[in-house]
Write a protein that holds these residues in place. Structure first.
Motif, mmCIF file in Angstrom:
data_model
loop_
_atom_site.group_PDB
_atom_site.id
_atom_site.type_symbol
_atom_site.label_atom_id
_atom_site.label_comp_id
_atom_site.label_asym_id
_atom_site.label_seq_id
_atom_site.Cartn_x
_atom_site.Cartn_y
_atom_site.Cartn_z
ATOM 1 N N TRP A 72 0.057 -0.881 -3.934
ATOM 2 C CA TRP A 72 -0.272 -1.873 -2.418
ATOM 3 C C TRP A 72 1.009 -1.803 -1.862
ATOM 4 C CZ3 TRP A 72 2.037 -6.213 -1.345
ATOM 5 C CH2 TRP A 72 1.562 -6.762 -0.119
ATOM 6 N N GLU A 73 2.215 -2.140 -2.518
ATOM 7 C CA GLU A 73 3.467 -2.167 -1.890
ATOM 8 C C GLU A 73 3.862 -1.061 -1.229
ATOM 9 O OE1 GLU A 73 8.186 -2.943 -2.979
ATOM 10 O OE2 GLU A 73 6.659 -2.971 -4.558
ATOM 11 N N LEU A 74 3.737 0.115 -1.966
ATOM 12 C CA LEU A 74 4.029 1.278 -1.112
ATOM 13 C C LEU A 74 3.302 1.820 -0.379
ATOM 14 C CD1 LEU A 74 4.911 3.322 -4.761
ATOM 15 C CD2 LEU A 74 6.771 2.481 -3.265
ATOM 16 N N ALA A 75 2.030 1.509 -0.235
ATOM 17 C CA ALA A 75 1.005 1.915 0.569
ATOM 18 C C ALA A 75 1.235 1.273 2.042
ATOM 19 C CB ALA A 75 -0.407 1.853 0.264
ATOM 20 N N SER A 76 1.715 -0.095 1.663
ATOM 21 C CA SER A 76 1.946 -1.112 2.941
ATOM 22 C C SER A 76 3.198 -0.613 3.754
ATOM 23 C CB SER A 76 1.797 -2.317 2.287
ATOM 24 O OG SER A 76 0.507 -2.691 1.871
ATOM 25 N N ARG A 77 4.077 0.148 3.078
ATOM 26 C CA ARG A 77 5.165 -0.111 3.836
ATOM 27 C C ARG A 77 5.314 0.704 5.303
ATOM 28 N NH1 ARG A 77 9.644 1.491 -1.105
ATOM 29 N NH2 ARG A 77 9.784 -0.696 -2.169
ATOM 30 N N ALA A 78 4.615 1.752 5.467
ATOM 31 C CA ALA A 78 4.822 2.484 6.523
ATOM 32 C C ALA A 78 3.343 2.665 6.816
ATOM 33 C CB ALA A 78 5.547 3.614 6.338
ATOM 34 N N SER A 79 2.272 1.855 6.440
ATOM 35 C CA SER A 79 0.847 2.197 6.653
ATOM 36 C C SER A 79 0.753 1.867 8.507
ATOM 37 C CB SER A 79 -0.051 1.272 5.923
ATOM 38 O OG SER A 79 -1.377 1.591 6.423
ATOM 39 N N PRO A 80 0.021 2.853 9.220
ATOM 40 C CA PRO A 80 -0.344 2.425 10.607
ATOM 41 C C PRO A 80 -1.428 1.336 10.604
ATOM 42 C CG PRO A 80 -1.257 4.569 9.774
ATOM 43 C CD PRO A 80 -0.169 4.207 8.792
ATOM 44 N N ALA A 81 -2.258 1.259 9.483
ATOM 45 C CA ALA A 81 -3.211 0.295 9.335
ATOM 46 C C ALA A 81 -2.884 -1.245 9.192
ATOM 47 C CB ALA A 81 -4.486 0.502 8.232
ATOM 48 N N LEU A 82 -1.592 -1.194 8.850
ATOM 49 C CA LEU A 82 -0.740 -2.607 8.623
ATOM 50 C C LEU A 82 -0.402 -3.075 9.786
ATOM 51 C CD1 LEU A 82 0.330 -4.763 6.672
ATOM 52 C CD2 LEU A 82 2.153 -3.504 6.362
ATOM 53 N N THR A 83 0.055 -2.123 10.809
ATOM 54 C CA THR A 83 0.636 -2.394 12.091
ATOM 55 C C THR A 83 -0.703 -2.939 13.073
ATOM 56 O OG1 THR A 83 2.519 -1.185 12.046
ATOM 57 C CG2 THR A 83 1.781 -1.700 14.199
ATOM 58 N N LEU A 84 -1.601 -2.257 12.814
ATOM 59 C CA LEU A 84 -2.770 -2.365 13.584
ATOM 60 C C LEU A 84 -3.232 -3.672 13.201
ATOM 61 C CD1 LEU A 84 -5.466 -1.782 15.290
ATOM 62 C CD2 LEU A 84 -6.130 -0.734 13.358
ATOM 63 N N ARG A 85 -3.563 -3.885 11.915
ATOM 64 C CA ARG A 85 -3.716 -5.241 11.311
ATOM 65 C C ARG A 85 -3.114 -6.460 11.950
ATOM 66 N NH1 ARG A 85 -2.434 -8.583 7.156
ATOM 67 N NH2 ARG A 85 -4.192 -10.112 6.347
ATOM 68 N N GLU A 86 -1.790 -6.309 12.005
ATOM 69 C CA GLU A 86 -0.882 -7.384 12.358
ATOM 70 C C GLU A 86 -1.099 -7.870 13.762
ATOM 71 O OE1 GLU A 86 2.984 -5.962 11.063
ATOM 72 O OE2 GLU A 86 2.956 -6.908 9.241
ATOM 73 N N ARG A 87 -0.957 -6.599 14.574
ATOM 74 C CA ARG A 87 -1.363 -6.814 15.951
ATOM 75 C C ARG A 87 -2.759 -7.451 16.503
ATOM 76 N NH1 ARG A 87 2.263 -3.257 18.575
ATOM 77 N NH2 ARG A 87 4.299 -3.351 17.303
ATOM 78 N N ALA A 88 -3.727 -7.212 15.531
ATOM 79 C CA ALA A 88 -5.044 -7.514 15.841
ATOM 80 C C ALA A 88 -5.510 -9.101 15.286
ATOM 81 C CB ALA A 88 -6.108 -6.550 15.332
#
Length: 259
Positions: A72-88
């Motif tokens: 999970w840590e590695l997948a989250s570092r540069a995931s575009p979904a993470l940025t989308l989730r944070e903005r949303a």
């Protein structure tokens, strides 16, 4: 899964092992992982041991294997979904406060809709979606929004794939009906789907655009399938525009068609 081929790489086999897990079955014995990955037990055991050594998998007290936090840590570092989730997230929380049932954020992955966030309340109406869960594009409100704005070639591929699975009699699983549904979504700027996945539930979704004006996600709600459902439409569309602006969309693009 199909059995591993003789020329299959170690990386491909490792991916097959990771794909063996699901939200309903997050912990599995080595023998079951081997079966699902199409690998000999000895081969699976060796690869699992290496993945455990890197923290990508872990063994629990019962010697069952689980996905590790390191993955999970590695997948989250540069995931575009993470940025989308944070903005949303601020907008999703606002919608949830108003609607009081399910609010979800989804992206398209191939011919499926992938849900990257969901907020729910105990006692909410039935909902088959979950975080990291998938549904076919033609069935849910979020999937239909994403399919409506997908490349024309992909739209035709899905429409003509048939037979499409009908969850209920309301699911647009017939080509002509599905084409009409997608055209209406592009015209109106939202999807309104009473009983498409479950007779008691109604989905509403609207497109989220990025700084280029492209549709990159869908924000939606799942509420009871009753006369009050349409009152939730303005808050869903407002949230979609807000998330779009947070992603850099211009006001005109964030508004979209049918705005």
């Amino acid at each position: 899964m199909s059995a591993a081929g003789p020329g299959e790489s170690v990386l491909t086999r490792a991916v097959r092992i990771l794909e063996a897990f699901s939200q309903d079955e997050p912990a599995l014995p080595v023998s079951e992982i081997a079966r699902r990955a199409g690998l000999h037990v000895a081969t699976a055991s060796r690869l699992i041991a290496e993945l455990v050594a890197h923290g990508l998998l872990v063994r629990d007290e019962q010697r069952l294997v689980r996905v590790g936090v390191r993955l999970w840590e590695l997948a989250s570092r540069a995931s575009p979904a993470l940025t989308l989730r944070e903005r949303a997230m601020p907008f999703l929380e606002g919608v949830h406060d108003v609607v009081g049932h399910h609010v979800q954020l989804a992206v398209r992955d191939g011919e499926e809709v992938l849900f990257v966030e969901r907020l729910s309340t105990p006692g909410s109406v039935v909902n088959y979606t979950r975080i990291a869960g998938r549904l076919p594009l033609h069935a849910s409100s979020s999937g239909l929004v994403l399919l409506a704005h997908a490349p024309a070639m992909l739209r035709e591929q899905v429409v003509e794939a048939g037979p499409l699975h009908a969850y209920t009699t309301a699911t647009p699983a017939v080509p002509g009906r599905l084409r009409a549904q997608l055209a209406a979504i592009r015209r109106d700027g939202y999807a309104y789907c009473p009983g498409f996945v479950h007779e008691d539930a109604l989905g509403i979704a609207a497109p989220v655009r990025d700084g280029t004006g492209d549709v990159v996600a869908a924000v939606g709600v799942v509420v009871p399938n009753d006369a009050a459902a349409r009152t939730h439409l303005p808050v869903v569309r407002t949230a979609a525009r807000g998330i779009s602006r947070a992603l850099g969309a211009r006001p005109a693009d964030a508004q979209g068609r049918g705005g």
